[in-house]
Motif scaffolding. Structure first.
Motif, short mmCIF file in Angstrom:
data_model
loop_
_atom_site.label_atom_id
_atom_site.label_comp_id
_atom_site.label_asym_id
_atom_site.label_seq_id
_atom_site.Cartn_x
_atom_site.Cartn_y
_atom_site.Cartn_z
N ARG A 63 0.83 -1.21 0.00
CA ARG A 63 0.00 0.00 0.00
C ARG A 63 0.86 1.25 0.00
N TRP A 64 1.91 1.25 0.81
CA TRP A 64 2.83 2.39 0.84
C TRP A 64 3.51 2.56 -0.52
N ARG A 65 3.96 1.45 -1.10
CA ARG A 65 4.62 1.50 -2.40
C ARG A 65 3.69 2.05 -3.47
N ASP A 66 2.45 1.56 -3.51
CA ASP A 66 1.51 2.03 -4.52
C ASP A 66 1.18 3.51 -4.33
N ALA A 67 1.12 3.96 -3.07
CA ALA A 67 0.80 5.36 -2.79
C ALA A 67 1.89 6.30 -3.30
N ILE A 68 3.16 5.96 -3.03
CA ILE A 68 4.23 6.88 -3.45
C ILE A 68 4.51 6.77 -4.94
N ARG A 69 4.17 5.65 -5.55
CA ARG A 69 4.36 5.54 -7.00
C ARG A 69 3.45 6.50 -7.76
N GLN A 70 2.33 6.91 -7.13
CA GLN A 70 1.41 7.83 -7.77
C GLN A 70 1.79 9.29 -7.52
N ALA A 71 2.81 9.51 -6.69
CA ALA A 71 3.22 10.87 -6.35
C ALA A 71 4.14 11.43 -7.42
N ALA A 72 4.43 12.74 -7.31
CA ALA A 72 5.37 13.38 -8.22
C ALA A 72 6.75 12.75 -8.05
N THR A 73 7.56 12.76 -9.12
CA THR A 73 8.84 12.08 -9.12
C THR A 73 9.77 12.51 -7.98
N PRO A 74 9.93 13.83 -7.66
CA PRO A 74 10.82 14.19 -6.54
C PRO A 74 10.41 13.54 -5.22
N PHE A 75 9.10 13.56 -4.90
CA PHE A 75 8.64 12.93 -3.66
C PHE A 75 8.84 11.43 -3.72
N PHE A 76 8.58 10.84 -4.89
CA PHE A 76 8.77 9.40 -5.06
C PHE A 76 10.21 9.01 -4.76
N ILE A 77 11.17 9.76 -5.28
CA ILE A 77 12.59 9.43 -5.08
C ILE A 77 12.96 9.54 -3.61
N VAL A 78 12.58 10.65 -2.96
CA VAL A 78 12.93 10.85 -1.55
C VAL A 78 12.28 9.77 -0.68
N ALA A 79 10.99 9.50 -0.91
CA ALA A 79 10.27 8.52 -0.09
C ALA A 79 10.82 7.11 -0.31
N THR A 80 11.17 6.79 -1.55
CA THR A 80 11.69 5.45 -1.84
C THR A 80 13.06 5.24 -1.21
N ILE A 81 13.95 6.23 -1.34
CA ILE A 81 15.28 6.08 -0.75
C ILE A 81 15.18 6.02 0.78
N ALA A 82 14.27 6.81 1.37
CA ALA A 82 14.07 6.73 2.83
C ALA A 82 13.59 5.34 3.23
N THR A 83 12.70 4.76 2.43
CA THR A 83 12.23 3.40 2.70
C THR A 83 13.38 2.40 2.59
N TYR A 84 14.21 2.58 1.56
CA TYR A 84 15.37 1.71 1.39
C TYR A 84 16.34 1.81 2.57
N VAL A 85 16.60 3.04 3.02
CA VAL A 85 17.52 3.23 4.14
C VAL A 85 17.02 2.48 5.37
N LEU A 86 15.74 2.60 5.65
CA LEU A 86 15.16 1.88 6.79
C LEU A 86 15.33 0.37 6.63
N MET A 87 15.08 -0.13 5.42
CA MET A 87 15.24 -1.56 5.17
C MET A 87 16.71 -1.97 5.30
N ILE A 88 17.62 -1.12 4.85
CA ILE A 88 19.05 -1.42 4.95
C ILE A 88 19.46 -1.54 6.42
N LEU A 89 19.03 -0.60 7.24
CA LEU A 89 19.41 -0.61 8.66
C LEU A 89 18.82 -1.83 9.38
N VAL A 90 17.54 -2.08 9.14
CA VAL A 90 16.89 -3.22 9.80
C VAL A 90 17.47 -4.54 9.29
N GLY A 91 17.67 -4.65 7.98
CA GLY A 91 18.23 -5.88 7.41
C GLY A 91 19.64 -6.14 7.89
N ASN A 92 20.46 -5.08 7.95
CA ASN A 92 21.83 -5.26 8.44
C ASN A 92 21.85 -5.68 9.90
#
Length: 350
Positions: A63-92
């Motif tokens: 749901r979060w992924r689908d929501a930000i995919r519909q957003a403007a590209t700048p917000f999409f990039i920032v939100a996606t990288i923030a999501t990735y960073v959280l996943m990187i920290l938790v996964g590590n």
């Protein structure tokens, strides 16, 4: 429908098993670049890469992924990288815990969970590249992106394809009542809802023309387990399930007409600065005239005789009614058409 869900689940289970392997490969590449111990790098890669791949596949946080995919590209990039960073920290952190407790890596779990500067930079760079690639894929369509990347249609190719014209009913009356801006928001929401059923059926949304979407499948993929027909009725179920949201936001639940036709076409890349996959043949004209016929007949789902002959056997929950032959402008012979409907359930729910 049970068979359809089972097929989807089997593909999802396969990717859940495959994602950690891809993550491990990225970890091994990191070990080669930065000359670190390969085993721990592979474990970290699996724990960090798998969640990101599953996220992009839509298996987690969909749901979060689908929501930000519909957003403007700048917000999409920032939100996606923030999501990735959280996943990187938790996964590590999870990888460090496993390495310490199962393999005795580092003196303490805290040390094992520490993320090096090079590891963080590597993960962020890879994440940024993945974000860019997936954004481009979203903008031009997954199937087109893959075809252009592989040069599949760099030379014209003759192939048999299925075409679906899906037309939103009553959009002109909606525009008269609500205006053009609200109508575009309405259509945009409808086409966003269409994306998931198309992805589940392994189809491709090739174009939007006003209030109509053009979806295609290679013949073997669209006919497998009647995936192209499942897409239509899956979309209808999505709209029905979201009825309260549609009523609250737009005052009505969308309805649509769908026509399906299959034919041999020549498929090729067109254009230089703006590439596009084009189809040469009478399929678009014929399918468009079928759409007009469906409006005249009042049938929401209409298929050509060629399509019905190719599908051989309909799923048990679908029924076809032969509507006869109709003359089509531009065709020498009349075209046989049939209506496709869901079978009514009996009192036992079967």
């Amino acid at each position: 429908m049970d068979l359809w869900r089972a097929m989807l689940n089997s593909r999802q289970v396969w990717f859940w098993a495959f994602a950690p392997i891809l993550g491990s490969v990225a970890g091994l590449l990191y070990a080669q670049i930065f000359d670190v111990e390969a085993f721990s790098a592979a474990i970290r890669g699996a724990f960090v890469g798998a969640p990101i791949l599953l996220y992009e596949r839509g298996n987690v946080l969909s749901r979060w992924r689908d929501a930000i995919r519909q957003a403007a590209t700048p917000f999409f990039i920032v939100a996606t990288i923030a999501t990735y960073v959280l996943m990187i920290l938790v996964g590590n952190a999870a990888a460090g815990t496993v390495l310490h407790h199962l393999f005795g890596y580092m003196r303490t779990a805290r040390e094992a969970m520490a993320l090096s500067e090079s590891g963080l930079v590597y993960a962020l760079v890879v994440s940024a590249l993945v974000t860019f690639v997936f954004r481009v894929r979203d903008l031009i369509g997954p199937s087109l992106f893959t075809s252009l990347l592989l040069g599949r249609y760099h030379r014209p190719t003759k192939e048999e394809r299925i075409f679906l014209f899906l037309d939103v009913s009553g959009s002109t009356h909606f525009a008269d009542r609500h205006g053009d801006l609200e109508t575009q928001a309405y259509l945009g929401q409808i086409f966003s809802a269409l994306a998931l059923p198309v992805r589940r059926s392994q189809g491709s949304i090739d174009d939007y023309i006003g209030d109509m979407a053009l979806v295609t499948w290679p013949m073997h993929r669209g006919m497998r387990d009647a995936a192209c027909l499942r897409c239509v009725f899956d979309f209808a179920a999505v709209l029905k399930g979201q009825a309260p949201m549609w009523l609250a936001r737009f005052g009505q639940v969308p309805e649509f007409r769908a026509v399906l036709h299959c034919v041999w076409v020549v498929t090729a890349e067109n254009g230089l600065e703006r590439h596009k996959i084009a189809y040469f043949g009478d399929v678009v004209n014929t399918t468009g005239r079928l759409e007009s016929l469906s409006k005249t007949l009042g049938e929401p789902v209409l298929v050509s005789g060629d399509f019905l002959d190719s599908i051989r056997e309909l799923p048990l929950d679908l029924a076809a009614e032969n509507l006869g032959f109709y003359a089509m402008r531009g065709r020498n012979e009349p075209l046989e058409v049939s209506a496709i409907r869901l079978r009514a359930k009996n009192s036992s729910g079967v």
